[in-house]
Design a protein around this motif. Structure first.
Motif, PDB file in Angstrom:
ATOM      1  N   GLU A   1       0.832  -1.209   0.000  1.00  0.00           N
ATOM      2  CA  GLU A   1       0.000   0.000   0.000  1.00  0.00           C
ATOM      3  C   GLU A   1       0.866   1.257   0.000  1.00  0.00           C
ATOM      4  N   LYS A   2       1.915   1.261   0.803  1.00  0.00           N
ATOM      5  CA  LYS A   2       2.804   2.430   0.874  1.00  0.00           C
ATOM      6  C   LYS A   2       3.513   2.690  -0.453  1.00  0.00           C
TER       7      LYS A   2
ATOM      8  N   LYS B   1       2.474   1.583  -3.413  1.00  0.00           N
ATOM      9  CA  LYS B   1       1.507   1.576  -4.525  1.00  0.00           C
ATOM     10  C   LYS B   1       1.844   0.492  -5.544  1.00  0.00           C
ATOM     11  N   VAL B   2       2.160  -0.705  -5.028  1.00  0.00           N
ATOM     12  CA  VAL B   2       2.398  -1.876  -5.868  1.00  0.00           C
ATOM     13  C   VAL B   2       1.546  -3.011  -5.315  1.00  0.00           C
ATOM     14  N   SER B   3       1.524  -4.128  -6.025  1.00  0.00           N
ATOM     15  CA  SER B   3       0.720  -5.256  -5.552  1.00  0.00           C
ATOM     16  C   SER B   3       1.425  -5.990  -4.413  1.00  0.00           C
TER      17      SER B   3
END
Length: 58
Positions: free
Chosen positions: A12-13, A15-17
């Motif tokens: 989440e931090k 912004k990837v899976s």
């Protein structure tokens, strides 16, 4: 005590899976440890990873 994150929180931090973070952990691109079957990442390891990534872009 240092902050400890899950792969979901790191994903989440950044912004990837979550799968990307798990791959980084398996390939030892990011340092982590397992608690049972679950990965955990120390805050210092996360910050080191970010530093490593930003310095490789220069």
């Amino acid at each position: 005590m240092p902050e400890i994150y899950t792969p979901e929180e790191i994903a989440e931090k950044l912004k990837v899976s979550e799968q990307t973070i798990r791959r980084y952990l398996r390939e030892e691109k990011m340092e982590g440890f397992k608690v049972g079957n679950s990965w955990r990442i120390k805050e210092k390891s996360f910050l080191d990873f970010i530093d490593q990534q930003s310095s490789s872009k220069k």
